[in-house]
Design a protein around this motif. Structure first.
Motif, PDB file in Angstrom:
ATOM      1  N   ARG A 114       0.831  -1.198   0.000  1.00  0.00           N
ATOM      2  CA  ARG A 114       0.000   0.000   0.000  1.00  0.00           C
ATOM      3  C   ARG A 114       0.866   1.248   0.000  1.00  0.00           C
ATOM      4  N   ALA A 115       2.039   1.169   0.634  1.00  0.00           N
ATOM      5  CA  ALA A 115       2.937   2.324   0.654  1.00  0.00           C
ATOM      6  C   ALA A 115       3.367   2.695  -0.758  1.00  0.00           C
ATOM      7  N   LEU A 116       3.671   1.695  -1.591  1.00  0.00           N
ATOM      8  CA  LEU A 116       4.071   1.969  -2.979  1.00  0.00           C
ATOM      9  C   LEU A 116       2.902   2.550  -3.760  1.00  0.00           C
ATOM     10  N   LEU A 117       1.714   2.010  -3.543  1.00  0.00           N
ATOM     11  CA  LEU A 117       0.534   2.545  -4.220  1.00  0.00           C
ATOM     12  C   LEU A 117       0.309   4.006  -3.824  1.00  0.00           C
ATOM     13  N   ASN A 118       0.489   4.309  -2.546  1.00  0.00           N
ATOM     14  CA  ASN A 118       0.320   5.688  -2.088  1.00  0.00           C
ATOM     15  C   ASN A 118       1.341   6.618  -2.733  1.00  0.00           C
ATOM     16  N   ASP A 119       2.577   6.138  -2.863  1.00  0.00           N
ATOM     17  CA  ASP A 119       3.617   6.940  -3.519  1.00  0.00           C
ATOM     18  C   ASP A 119       3.248   7.219  -4.965  1.00  0.00           C
ATOM     19  N   MET A 120       2.733   6.195  -5.655  1.00  0.00           N
ATOM     20  CA  MET A 120       2.332   6.367  -7.052  1.00  0.00           C
ATOM     21  C   MET A 120       1.184   7.353  -7.170  1.00  0.00           C
ATOM     22  N   ALA A 121       0.226   7.253  -6.268  1.00  0.00           N
ATOM     23  CA  ALA A 121      -0.911   8.171  -6.296  1.00  0.00           C
ATOM     24  C   ALA A 121      -0.450   9.611  -6.113  1.00  0.00           C
ATOM     25  N   HIS A 122       0.567   9.801  -5.287  1.00  0.00           N
ATOM     26  CA  HIS A 122       1.056  11.144  -4.989  1.00  0.00           C
ATOM     27  C   HIS A 122       1.633  11.832  -6.218  1.00  0.00           C
ATOM     28  N   ILE A 123       2.197  11.060  -7.147  1.00  0.00           N
ATOM     29  CA  ILE A 123       2.793  11.683  -8.335  1.00  0.00           C
ATOM     30  C   ILE A 123       1.884  11.637  -9.557  1.00  0.00           C
ATOM     31  N   GLY A 124       0.644  11.138  -9.402  1.00  0.00           N
ATOM     32  CA  GLY A 124      -0.300  11.247 -10.506  1.00  0.00           C
ATOM     33  C   GLY A 124      -0.823   9.964 -11.095  1.00  0.00           C
ATOM     34  N   VAL A 125      -0.550   8.823 -10.489  1.00  0.00           N
ATOM     35  CA  VAL A 125      -1.145   7.569 -10.961  1.00  0.00           C
ATOM     36  C   VAL A 125      -2.598   7.533 -10.510  1.00  0.00           C
ATOM     37  N   VAL A 126      -3.490   7.179 -11.442  1.00  0.00           N
ATOM     38  CA  VAL A 126      -4.924   7.182 -11.141  1.00  0.00           C
ATOM     39  C   VAL A 126      -5.608   5.871 -11.508  1.00  0.00           C
ATOM     40  N   GLY A 127      -4.831   4.888 -11.983  1.00  0.00           N
ATOM     41  CA  GLY A 127      -5.453   3.632 -12.376  1.00  0.00           C
ATOM     42  C   GLY A 127      -4.444   2.538 -12.594  1.00  0.00           C
ATOM     43  N   VAL A 128      -4.952   1.321 -12.710  1.00  0.00           N
ATOM     44  CA  VAL A 128      -4.131   0.149 -12.978  1.00  0.00           C
ATOM     45  C   VAL A 128      -4.719  -0.593 -14.169  1.00  0.00           C
ATOM     46  N   ARG A 129      -3.847  -1.055 -15.050  1.00  0.00           N
ATOM     47  CA  ARG A 129      -4.301  -1.705 -16.272  1.00  0.00           C
ATOM     48  C   ARG A 129      -4.197  -3.218 -16.164  1.00  0.00           C
ATOM     49  N   LEU A 130      -5.272  -3.886 -16.580  1.00  0.00           N
ATOM     50  CA  LEU A 130      -5.254  -5.331 -16.741  1.00  0.00           C
ATOM     51  C   LEU A 130      -5.272  -5.615 -18.233  1.00  0.00           C
ATOM     52  N   ASN A 131      -4.076  -5.825 -18.798  1.00  0.00           N
ATOM     53  CA  ASN A 131      -3.976  -6.156 -20.221  1.00  0.00           C
ATOM     54  C   ASN A 131      -4.038  -7.672 -20.335  1.00  0.00           C
ATOM     55  N   LEU A 132      -5.220  -8.174 -20.680  1.00  0.00           N
ATOM     56  CA  LEU A 132      -5.465  -9.610 -20.712  1.00  0.00           C
ATOM     57  C   LEU A 132      -5.533 -10.155 -22.130  1.00  0.00           C
ATOM     58  N   MET A 133      -5.068  -9.392 -23.094  1.00  0.00           N
ATOM     59  CA  MET A 133      -5.048  -9.878 -24.473  1.00  0.00           C
ATOM     60  C   MET A 133      -4.102 -11.077 -24.572  1.00  0.00           C
ATOM     61  N   GLY A 134      -4.641 -12.210 -25.029  1.00  0.00           N
ATOM     62  CA  GLY A 134      -3.821 -13.403 -25.207  1.00  0.00           C
ATOM     63  C   GLY A 134      -3.425 -14.094 -23.924  1.00  0.00           C
ATOM     64  N   LYS A 135      -4.053 -13.725 -22.804  1.00  0.00           N
ATOM     65  CA  LYS A 135      -3.692 -14.308 -21.511  1.00  0.00           C
ATOM     66  C   LYS A 135      -4.887 -15.023 -20.891  1.00  0.00           C
ATOM     67  N   ALA A 136      -4.592 -15.926 -19.977  1.00  0.00           N
ATOM     68  CA  ALA A 136      -5.649 -16.551 -19.192  1.00  0.00           C
ATOM     69  C   ALA A 136      -6.202 -15.523 -18.209  1.00  0.00           C
ATOM     70  N   VAL A 137      -7.498 -15.574 -17.987  1.00  0.00           N
ATOM     71  CA  VAL A 137      -8.121 -14.647 -17.042  1.00  0.00           C
ATOM     72  C   VAL A 137      -7.798 -15.100 -15.624  1.00  0.00           C
ATOM     73  N   PRO A 138      -7.267 -14.209 -14.789  1.00  0.00           N
ATOM     74  CA  PRO A 138      -6.949 -14.596 -13.410  1.00  0.00           C
ATOM     75  C   PRO A 138      -8.195 -14.953 -12.612  1.00  0.00           C
ATOM     76  N   ASP A 139      -8.004 -15.670 -11.521  1.00  0.00           N
ATOM     77  CA  ASP A 139      -9.088 -15.946 -10.597  1.00  0.00           C
ATOM     78  C   ASP A 139      -9.152 -14.794  -9.596  1.00  0.00           C
ATOM     79  N   PHE A 140     -10.049 -13.860  -9.847  1.00  0.00           N
ATOM     80  CA  PHE A 140     -10.141 -12.667  -9.017  1.00  0.00           C
ATOM     81  C   PHE A 140     -10.737 -12.945  -7.634  1.00  0.00           C
TER      82      PHE A 140
END
Length: 281
Positions: free
Chosen positions: A92-118
């Protein structure tokens, strides 16, 4: 992140990539660039086409090493936001650091991949952090699989953003499997669509434009005016020889949007989704 900005918003490009050919690439990848796509080049493209702000998305071939993207955000934080690629278990500390500099989302690029078990614990904890930060989850997957993915992710209370019209096949029309279901799901207020990557829709250039023209009013009716955003997809990876920034500007204009929809695509909707300031030029 503080919603302050000194640069007037004339237009927001909601999907672009920056990278260098010298970066370490992901072991598993579908593509490797043989050129650089620098921040300076990207900012020049924005300026040349009357756009002021952009959203940088981590390209799949760089895996979870987001350092190049994060460095770009630090250079012009008032004009950029970021969407990173991460694995469950990130602190969570790393996520907070990323948010502080402007990260607003996370990408799930699942093209050609197995879908994870969420349903497993690591993913549940990961999505809990994403929801707490008010980030979005960006989905890149063929349209036929998107409805099932959305149903799996809905219980987590996440904002979802669909890449590139949902990656339908332009040759199969708007009634193809998955796209109709996606339109039904779009009425939920937590789902956005990126009107981007028209050249990735599987048909001829004219077929792709025709599909996008047919799909856009349906998307507007379903998702709503303020749930659609436009992106250049610069530098158009795997299509670099036939597509450039001017091409995608022409494709957007070929959609023949109303003034209201055009302004929402470029300013109002992305400003709200990505947390840009409210000041407009």
């Amino acid at each position: 992140m503080s919603d302050t900005c000194s640069t007037s918003i004339t237009g927001i490009d909601s999907h672009a990539h920056v990278f260098s050919r010298g970066l370490k690439l992901a072991v598993t990848r579908r593509y490797a660039p043989d050129y650089d796509a620098t921040l300076a080049e990207y900012l020049n493209h924005l300026g040349a086409h009357g756009l002021s702000h952009g959203v940088l998305v981590q390209p799949s071939f760089l895996g979870i090493d987001n350092s190049y993207l994060l460095a770009a955000l630090r250079q012009v934080p008032e004009r950029l936001r970021g969407v990173v690629v991460l694995e469950p278990g990130v602190s969570r500390a790393l996520l907070n650091d990323m948010a502080h500099i402007g990260v607003v989302g996370v990408r799930l690029n699942l093209m050609g991949k197995a879908v994870p078990d969420f349903r497993n614990r690591a993913w549940r904890e990961f999505f809990s952090h994403i929801a707490d930060l008010d980030w979005h989850v960006e989905l890149h997957r063929e349209v036929k699989d998107l409805p099932a993915l959305i149903h799996q992710l809905t219980p987590f209370g996440l904002k979802l953003v669909i890449d590139h019209f949902g990656r339908p096949d332009a040759r199969s029309g708007v009634d193809q499997p998955g796209f109709s279901e996606l339109l039904e799901l779009g009425s939920r207020g937590s789902i956005w669509m990126k009107v981007s990557g028209i050249y990735r829709l599987g048909g001829t250039p004219q077929q792709n434009i025709n599909f996008a023209r047919s799909a856009l009013p349906l998307l507007e009716q379903s998702f709503g005016l303020h749930q659609l955003v436009w992106g250049s997809d610069w530098p158009h990876t795997q299509h670099e020889k036939s597509i450039d920034f001017g091409t995608v500007i022409d494709q957007r204009q070929a959609l023949e949007c109303s003034m209201q929809l055009s302004h929402s695509l470029l300013v109002q909707a992305p400003r709200r989704l990505f947390g840009f300031a409210k000041r407009e030029g």
